[in-house]
Design an enzyme around this catalytic site. Structure first.
Site, PDB file in Angstrom:
ATOM      1  N   ASP A  26      -2.607   5.959   1.077  1.00  0.00           N
ATOM      2  CA  ASP A  26      -3.787   5.095   1.057  1.00  0.00           C
ATOM      3  C   ASP A  26      -5.028   5.973   1.147  1.00  0.00           C
ATOM      4  OD1 ASP A  26      -3.783   5.990   3.656  1.00  0.00           O
ATOM      5  OD2 ASP A  26      -3.828   4.004   4.582  1.00  0.00           O
TER       6      ASP A  26
ATOM      7  N   LYS B  77       2.115   2.050  -3.653  1.00  0.00           N
ATOM      8  CA  LYS B  77       1.816   2.204  -2.231  1.00  0.00           C
ATOM      9  C   LYS B  77       2.518   1.126  -1.403  1.00  0.00           C
ATOM     10  CE  LYS B  77      -2.136   0.905  -0.530  1.00  0.00           C
ATOM     11  NZ  LYS B  77      -3.581   0.791  -0.219  1.00  0.00           N
TER      12      LYS B  77
END
Length: 215
Positions: free
Chosen positions: A138, A120
């Site tokens: 997320d 991420k």
């Protein structure tokens, strides 16, 4: 969602916010990388408060590394998990200096080899700093992908890969920001603001929240 609905979904997000921006403050690719590492399990607001005094004096790996773990900790102690994050950032700086000419790598695999950097984080840096059409999934994107029917998946990676397939190319560059901001401020976890959502008519969420005023 159908192909046509996905197209309209992003066309409307683009119309409402043509040039979306991330909410983390940074000065260059290096400070962006540090900010994203610090933002794990913390809010962007809390990170910005900590880095407003940090980045002006430590905007390169050399300057940041010179602070040491204790010196860095003094700046970031208001952020969650600050001890482990300070250690990761200092080690990250050492590796950038020793192995990468003090430059932030521009590929995901190398970024992920740095302490505190997962997929991420790497995707955020690649997208914002280097303009690559990556999507960082997320909690907001994971929720939104499943709730709206845009990209259902059981894991963040599954949602990411499906988003990459389904989002039309003209929207890929900014999709990451549109979806995060939409999930953060409109398609919220507990009570989404469906009545003011620009894409509610194509969203597959059945229990849409009514306008509290009219209700």
């Amino acid at each position: 969602m159908t192909k046509a609905e996905v197209e309209e979904f992003f066309a409307r997000l683009q119309a409402s916010n043509p040039e979306p921006k991330g909410e983390l403050d940074y000065l260059n690719p290096f400070t962006l990388l540090v900010a994203v590492v610090l933002s794990a399990q913390a809010t962007d607001v809390s990170v910005n408060k900590a880095t407003k005094d940090l980045f002006p004096i430590a905007d390169t790996p050399e300057k940041m590394h010179a602070l040491g773990v204790e010196g860095l900790t003094r700046y970031i102690k208001t952020i969650g998990l600050y001890n482990s994050k300070a250690k990761n950032v200092i080690e990250l700086c050492r590796l950038l200096i020793d192995k990468h000419g003090s430059q932030v790598p521009q590929d995901r695999e190398t970024l992920e080899s740095l302490p505190g950097v997962g997929r991420k984080t790497a995707n955020v840096v690649l997208n914002i700093a280097f303009g690559q059409p990556t999507i960082a999934v997320d909690t907001h994107l994971f929720r939104l992908g499943n709730r709206t029917g845009l990209a259902p998946g059981k894991t963040p990676l599954a949602v990411e890969l499906l988003l990459e397939k389904r989002i039309p190319k003209p929207y890929l560059q900014h999709a990451h920001h549109w979806l995060i901001l939409h999930g953060r401020y409109i398609c919220k976890a507990r009570k989404p603001d469906c009545w003011r959502c620009v894409v509610s008519h194509v969203c597959k969420f059945k229990e849409k929240t009514p306008d509290p005023v009219s209700a």
